[in-house]
Scaffold this motif. Structure first.
Motif, short mmCIF file in Angstrom:
data_model
loop_
_atom_site.label_atom_id
_atom_site.label_comp_id
_atom_site.label_asym_id
_atom_site.label_seq_id
_atom_site.Cartn_x
_atom_site.Cartn_y
_atom_site.Cartn_z
N GLU A 1 43.55 9.95 -58.60
CA GLU A 1 45.00 9.48 -59.16
C GLU A 1 45.02 8.01 -58.93
OE1 GLU A 1 47.59 11.55 -56.40
OE2 GLU A 1 47.29 13.56 -57.19
N ASP A 2 44.52 7.34 -58.05
CA ASP A 2 44.77 6.07 -57.82
C ASP A 2 43.49 5.11 -58.35
OD1 ASP A 2 47.18 6.47 -56.67
OD2 ASP A 2 46.20 6.57 -54.63
N VAL A 3 42.51 5.46 -58.79
CA VAL A 3 41.30 4.67 -59.16
C VAL A 3 40.81 5.01 -60.39
CG1 VAL A 3 39.07 3.85 -58.19
CG2 VAL A 3 40.58 5.01 -56.65
N ILE A 4 41.87 5.02 -61.32
CA ILE A 4 41.54 5.36 -62.74
C ILE A 4 40.83 4.19 -63.35
CG2 ILE A 4 42.56 5.89 -65.18
CD1 ILE A 4 42.91 7.97 -62.85
N ASP A 5 41.10 2.92 -62.89
CA ASP A 5 40.32 1.74 -63.31
C ASP A 5 40.04 0.84 -61.93
OD1 ASP A 5 38.96 0.05 -65.03
OD2 ASP A 5 41.15 -0.30 -66.26
N VAL B 1 41.94 -1.69 -57.50
CA VAL B 1 42.45 -0.49 -58.14
C VAL B 1 43.50 -0.16 -58.97
CG1 VAL B 1 40.71 0.52 -56.59
CG2 VAL B 1 42.97 0.89 -56.18
N SER B 2 43.48 0.64 -59.83
CA SER B 2 44.77 0.76 -60.49
C SER B 2 44.82 2.08 -60.99
CB SER B 2 44.64 0.02 -62.15
OG SER B 2 44.62 -1.40 -61.75
N SER B 3 46.22 2.59 -61.23
CA SER B 3 46.36 4.03 -61.49
C SER B 3 46.53 4.54 -62.99
CB SER B 3 47.73 4.44 -60.95
OG SER B 3 48.83 3.49 -61.31
N GLN C 1 48.97 -1.75 -63.81
CA GLN C 1 49.16 -0.69 -62.78
C GLN C 1 48.30 -0.97 -61.43
OE1 GLN C 1 51.18 1.69 -63.58
NE2 GLN C 1 51.78 1.38 -65.42
N PRO C 2 48.30 -2.09 -61.05
CA PRO C 2 47.62 -2.33 -59.52
C PRO C 2 48.25 -1.34 -58.56
CG PRO C 2 49.24 -4.12 -59.88
CD PRO C 2 49.45 -3.15 -61.24
N ARG C 3 47.19 -0.54 -57.66
CA ARG C 3 47.65 0.05 -56.60
C ARG C 3 47.45 -0.42 -55.24
NH1 ARG C 3 51.48 3.95 -56.70
NH2 ARG C 3 50.11 5.35 -55.36
N GLY D 1 54.67 -0.82 -59.14
CA GLY D 1 56.06 -1.37 -59.74
C GLY D 1 55.92 -2.77 -59.70
N SER D 2 54.69 -3.18 -59.73
CA SER D 2 54.64 -4.73 -59.96
C SER D 2 53.42 -4.68 -61.03
CB SER D 2 54.28 -5.39 -58.71
OG SER D 2 53.10 -4.97 -58.06
N SER D 3 52.97 -6.15 -61.51
CA SER D 3 52.12 -6.35 -62.44
C SER D 3 51.35 -7.74 -61.78
CB SER D 3 52.44 -6.51 -63.77
OG SER D 3 53.47 -7.73 -63.89
N PHE D 4 49.97 -7.87 -61.92
CA PHE D 4 49.09 -8.86 -61.36
C PHE D 4 48.68 -9.80 -62.73
CE2 PHE D 4 47.24 -6.81 -57.38
CZ PHE D 4 48.41 -6.89 -56.76
N THR D 5 48.85 -11.16 -62.23
CA THR D 5 47.99 -12.00 -63.22
C THR D 5 46.93 -12.69 -62.36
OG1 THR D 5 49.93 -12.30 -64.65
CG2 THR D 5 48.12 -14.03 -64.86
#
Length: 250
Positions: free
Chosen positions: A85-89, A105-107, A124-126, A150-154
Motif C-alpha cells: 500500500e505505501d511502497v508503490i514507488d 516511498v510513495s503510495s 504521493q510521498p509517504r 497530503g503534500s508534494s515534494f520537490t
C-alpha cells in the motif's frame, strides 16, 4: 548537515539551504538569486540487501517478542501490507550526503521521480527512510517515519551542506514555506522553466503540475517580491520561446 539539523517551518519545509549555486548562471547583477540549491543530485549507492531486510512492522513490537510466533506473524502481515500500500514507488536520493541512497516511498507511481534536467517532483510521498550502518531507519528518530500524505515534494541538492533540500507543498490551503529570496527564487525559476518547457512541447498535464507547485508565488508577495516573480516569469517564458502573459494583475 545531519538529518537532526533539518529545520521545519510550519511543517511545510524539510531543510533550509543557502549559498553560491553550481551550474546555474545568475540572472541579474544584484545577486538576489544566490543559492546553494541545484537540480543536479549526485549519484548514490543503493543498499538493496538492507532495504529488503527492512521491517517497519518490527518498530511497534518489543525486540524480545520478534520471534514469538504470534508477533512474528503480525510483523509479517504488517510488512506485507506496508509494501503493497505505501511502497508503490521508491525515489532513491542521498538525503544526508553519506554516499548511500536513502528511500522516499510513495503510495503511487511518481511520473517525475527520476527526471533529468528538471526538478524531481513527487506527488504521493509517504515516508522517508535513511540508510544507516544498522540498516534503514525512519527519518526523524522516532519509531515511525513522518507521514507526508497530503503534500508534494520537490527535491534539490544543497551544495553547501552536501545534503538534499526538500520543498514540501501542503495541498490543503496551498501552503509552501519561504526560505529567503535566493532559494525561493531558484525554486520558482526551476519550476516555471519546467512548466514552460512542457507548454512548448504541448504537454498540458506536465505544464500544469509544475506550475501548481509554485502557484502561491504568483498571487502573493509573501514569499518573493512581486517584481522578482514577474521578472523571472518573463525571463523563463522568453527562454522557452512561449508567449504567455503573467496570470495575475497587480
Amino acid at each position: 548537515m545531519t538529518p537532526t539539523a533539518w529545520i521545519s517551518i510550519a511543517t511545510t519545509l524539510l531543510i533550509v539551504a543557502s549559498g553560491p549555486v553550481q551550474g546555474q548562471e545568475p540572472s541579474n547583477p544584484s545577486n538576489t538569486e544566490a543559492t546553494g540549491l541545484t537540480i543536479d543530485l549526485p549519484a548514490c549507492r543503493r543498499d538493496m540487501k538492507a532495504w529488503k531486510l527492512f521491517s517497519p512492522g518490527k518498530l511497534d513490537v518489543d525486540p524480545r517478542l520478534w520471534n514469538d510466533p504470534y508477533f512474528k506473524q503480525r510483523i509479517k502481515e504488517s510488512d506485507a501490507r506496508w509494501r503493497k500500500e505505501d511502497v508503490i514507488d521508491v525515489t532513491w536520493v542521498d538525503i544526508d550526503g553519506d554516499g548511500w541512497c536513502d528511500a522516499i516511498v510513495s503510495s503511487d507511481k511518481e511520473p517525475y521521480g527520476n527526471v533529468k534536467g528538471k526538478p524531481i517532483l513527487l506527488f504521493q510521498p509517504r515516508e522517508i527512510h535513511l540508510r544507516t550502518a544498522q540498516g534503514f531507519k525512519p527519518f526523524g528518530g522516532g519509531k515511525h517515519s513522518i507521514d507526508y500524505e497530503g503534500s508534494s515534494f520537490t527535491v534539490y541538492w544543497d551544495t553547501e551542506s552536501h545534503s538534499a533540500a526538500i520543498y514540501s507543498r501542503i495541498w490543503q490551503g496551498n501552503l509552501i514555506a519561504g526560505l529567503g529570496p535566493g532559494d525561493d527564487a531558484f525554486h520558482f525559476r526551476q519550476m516555471m522553466r519546467a512548466s514552460f518547457a512542457a507548454h512548448k512541447a504541448g504537454n498540458v498535464d506536465e505544464e500544469s503540475q509544475y506550475a501548481t507547485e509554485v502557484e502561491p508565488f504568483l498571487y502573493t508577495s509573501r514569499y518573493l517580491p512581486r517584481a522578482v516573480v514577474k521578472r523571472i516569469w518573463a525571463e523563463e517564458a522568453q527562454r522557452a520561446g512561449v508567449d504567455l502573459a503573467f496570470p495575475y494583475a497587480d
